[in-house]
Design a protein around this motif. Structure first.
Motif, PDB file in Angstrom:
ATOM      1  N   GLU A   1      -2.556   3.708  -7.997  1.00 16.53           N
ATOM      2  CA  GLU A   1      -2.465   1.911  -7.563  1.00 16.53           C
ATOM      3  C   GLU A   1      -3.636   1.742  -6.874  1.00 16.53           C
ATOM      4  OE1 GLU A   1       1.777   1.643  -5.573  1.00 16.53           O
ATOM      5  OE2 GLU A   1       1.119   2.954  -5.300  1.00 16.53           O
TER       6      GLU A   1
ATOM      7  N   THR B   1      -2.724  -5.067  -2.967  1.00 18.31           N
ATOM      8  CA  THR B   1      -1.992  -5.892  -4.604  1.00 18.31           C
ATOM      9  C   THR B   1      -2.373  -6.784  -5.313  1.00 18.31           C
ATOM     10  OG1 THR B   1      -0.238  -6.291  -4.260  1.00 18.31           O
ATOM     11  CG2 THR B   1      -0.160  -3.707  -3.986  1.00 18.31           C
ATOM     12  N   ALA B   2      -2.247  -6.415  -6.874  1.00 23.91           N
ATOM     13  CA  ALA B   2      -2.228  -7.993  -7.645  1.00 23.91           C
ATOM     14  C   ALA B   2      -1.781  -9.234  -7.088  1.00 23.91           C
ATOM     15  CB  ALA B   2      -1.193  -7.686  -9.142  1.00 23.91           C
ATOM     16  N   ASP B   3      -0.510  -8.650  -6.354  1.00 21.16           N
ATOM     17  CA  ASP B   3       0.259 -10.614  -5.924  1.00 21.16           C
ATOM     18  C   ASP B   3      -0.721  -9.945  -4.437  1.00 21.16           C
ATOM     19  OD1 ASP B   3       1.074  -8.105  -3.539  1.00 21.16           O
ATOM     20  OD2 ASP B   3       2.750  -8.492  -4.601  1.00 21.16           O
TER      21      ASP B   3
ATOM     22  N   SER C   1      -0.284  -8.473  -1.492  1.00 20.11           N
ATOM     23  CA  SER C   1       0.015  -7.744  -0.624  1.00 20.11           C
ATOM     24  C   SER C   1      -1.238  -6.337   0.021  1.00 20.11           C
ATOM     25  CB  SER C   1       1.244  -7.289  -0.951  1.00 20.11           C
ATOM     26  OG  SER C   1       2.240  -7.918  -1.509  1.00 20.11           O
TER      27      SER C   1
ATOM     28  N   GLU D   1      -5.745   0.511 -10.053  1.00 21.54           N
ATOM     29  CA  GLU D   1      -5.398  -0.727 -10.510  1.00 21.54           C
ATOM     30  C   GLU D   1      -5.416  -1.658  -9.439  1.00 21.54           C
ATOM     31  OE1 GLU D   1      -1.352   0.913 -11.851  1.00 21.54           O
ATOM     32  OE2 GLU D   1      -2.693   2.152 -12.901  1.00 21.54           O
ATOM     33  N   ALA D   2      -5.851  -1.460  -8.324  1.00 20.72           N
ATOM     34  CA  ALA D   2      -5.453  -2.938  -6.858  1.00 20.72           C
ATOM     35  C   ALA D   2      -5.913  -4.010  -7.262  1.00 20.72           C
ATOM     36  CB  ALA D   2      -5.892  -2.260  -5.406  1.00 20.72           C
ATOM     37  N   ARG D   3      -6.508  -5.010  -6.607  1.00 19.84           N
ATOM     38  CA  ARG D   3      -7.439  -5.767  -6.516  1.00 19.84           C
ATOM     39  C   ARG D   3      -8.606  -5.630  -5.742  1.00 19.84           C
ATOM     40  NH1 ARG D   3      -5.314 -11.715  -4.545  1.00 19.84           N
ATOM     41  NH2 ARG D   3      -3.396 -11.134  -6.442  1.00 19.84           N
TER      42      ARG D   3
ATOM     43  N   VAL E   1      -1.326  -2.982   1.736  1.00 17.40           N
ATOM     44  CA  VAL E   1      -0.747  -1.694   1.161  1.00 17.40           C
ATOM     45  C   VAL E   1      -1.330  -0.956   1.761  1.00 17.40           C
ATOM     46  CG1 VAL E   1       0.221  -0.323  -0.021  1.00 17.40           C
ATOM     47  CG2 VAL E   1       0.573  -2.549  -0.874  1.00 17.40           C
TER      48      VAL E   1
ATOM     49  N   PHE F   1       0.564   5.057  -1.159  1.00 21.98           N
ATOM     50  CA  PHE F   1      -0.158   4.488  -2.288  1.00 21.98           C
ATOM     51  C   PHE F   1      -0.232   5.687  -2.835  1.00 21.98           C
ATOM     52  CE2 PHE F   1      -3.714   2.785   0.721  1.00 21.98           C
ATOM     53  CZ  PHE F   1      -4.275   3.935  -0.268  1.00 21.98           C
TER      54      PHE F   1
ATOM     55  N   ILE G   1      -5.461  -1.055   0.040  1.00 21.95           N
ATOM     56  CA  ILE G   1      -5.331  -1.321  -0.871  1.00 21.95           C
ATOM     57  C   ILE G   1      -5.008  -3.104  -0.609  1.00 21.95           C
ATOM     58  CG2 ILE G   1      -6.023  -0.150  -1.832  1.00 21.95           C
ATOM     59  CD1 ILE G   1      -2.925   0.076  -3.414  1.00 21.95           C
TER      60      ILE G   1
END
Length: 285
Positions: free
Chosen positions: A232, A189-191, A193, A235-237, A195, A228, A187
């Motif tokens: 998660e 993430t919103a920032d 990263s 909700e991931a980008r 993962v 994860f 995944i």
């Protein structure tokens, strides 16, 4: 025309090829395998696949030397005989043939099988549309790091996903995603990263996974190797899978919940394009 395959030292038309019913791979899944992608008639990440093969053989104590057996030449010859430009070469090595017994026999000759599959890899439709996955409990044995032919449960789960209108399954253990039916799961993430679950006995040590993580680190992206959850992922980008057959393929929905805007994201597209370009630069002919 039928394919030419290789079985225990012979190149044969596929209709003429056979394996003993007493082969340990048939009776006990006492066998390991590798699948190497072919682009432009060349082998993708061949050396890394052979390194993982040697590890799998050692973990099962199957006495077979891939270098002495000339596996690279067998791969090349199969590609030539089948005029394969894009697709896969499947290799399977079992402990060999012996009367059925739970005790692993010593001093038997391993069985070696190779065949090709023509397949669209570069322009695979899923790379453009993305995959929808469902999640299910991971009930496989706990040495998933060994690339054995024990694939019944992943096959059952992928079939279940298909019956429910999804493309694949992500398996879950202790609340966290392990991997797909035949792929590693990632995944973003919103920032920003990346993962992904760390390598251990819980997952296969993916060759494409390793190449993608190296690329991400080279570009300055933050790579976090940790488990994860399904939440998660939802909700991931972005989300995606990696494998020798799928390369880098976006995941756009998890259990019916869209990931991001429900379309393949720019980071995944960029990673896929780089992986393909980098692989072409390192093809083995």
């Amino acid at each position: 025309m039928s394919r030419i395959v290789h079985v225990n030292g012979e190149f044969l038309p596929e209709a003429s090829a056979s394996l003993s019913i007493f082969d340990r791979g048939v009776l006990f899944a006492d066998a390991v395998y590798e699948v190497t992608a072919v682009l432009d008639g060349g082998l993708v990440d061949f050396d890394a696949h052979q390194a993982r093969l040697r590890r799998s053989l050692a973990e099962l104590a199957i006495d077979f030397d891939p270098v002495a057996a000339g596996l690279i030449d067998l791969h090349r010859e199969l590609i030539r005989r089948n005029d394969l430009q894009e697709g896969l070469v499947y290799l399977q090595i079992s402990r060999g043939v012996a009367d059925r017994s739970f005790l692993q026999p010593a001093n038997i000759r391993p069985s070696v099988v190779l065949f090709t599959q023509a397949q669209t890899l570069l322009d695979a439709p899923a790379a453009q549309s993305g995959l929808s996955v469902i999640t299910r409990p991971d009930k496989r044995w706990h040495r998933r790091d060994i690339k054995t032919t024990q694939l019944l449960y992943p096959s059952m789960m992928k079939t279940l996903a298909n019956e429910q209108g999804a493309d694949d399954v992500w398996m879950v253990e202790a609340g966290h995603v392990t991997e797909g039916s035949s792929s590693n799961a990632h995944i973003i993430t919103a920032d920003g990263s990346l993962v992904t679950r760390p390598t251990s006995e819980d997952i296969l040590h993916g060759i494409t996974r390793a190449a993608v993580l190296d690329y991400a680190r080279e570009t300055g992206a933050e790579v976090i190797e940790r488990p994860f959850t399904v939440a998660e992922a939802q909700e991931a980008r972005e989300a995606f899978i990696t494998s020798a057959t799928a390369f880098v393929t976006p995941v756009v929905a998890v259990d019916g919940v869209p990931v991001g805007d429900g379309r393949p994201g720019p980071a995944t597209r960029r990673i896929r394009a780089h992986y393909i370009d980098h692989s072409r630069d390192r093809l083995r002919y």
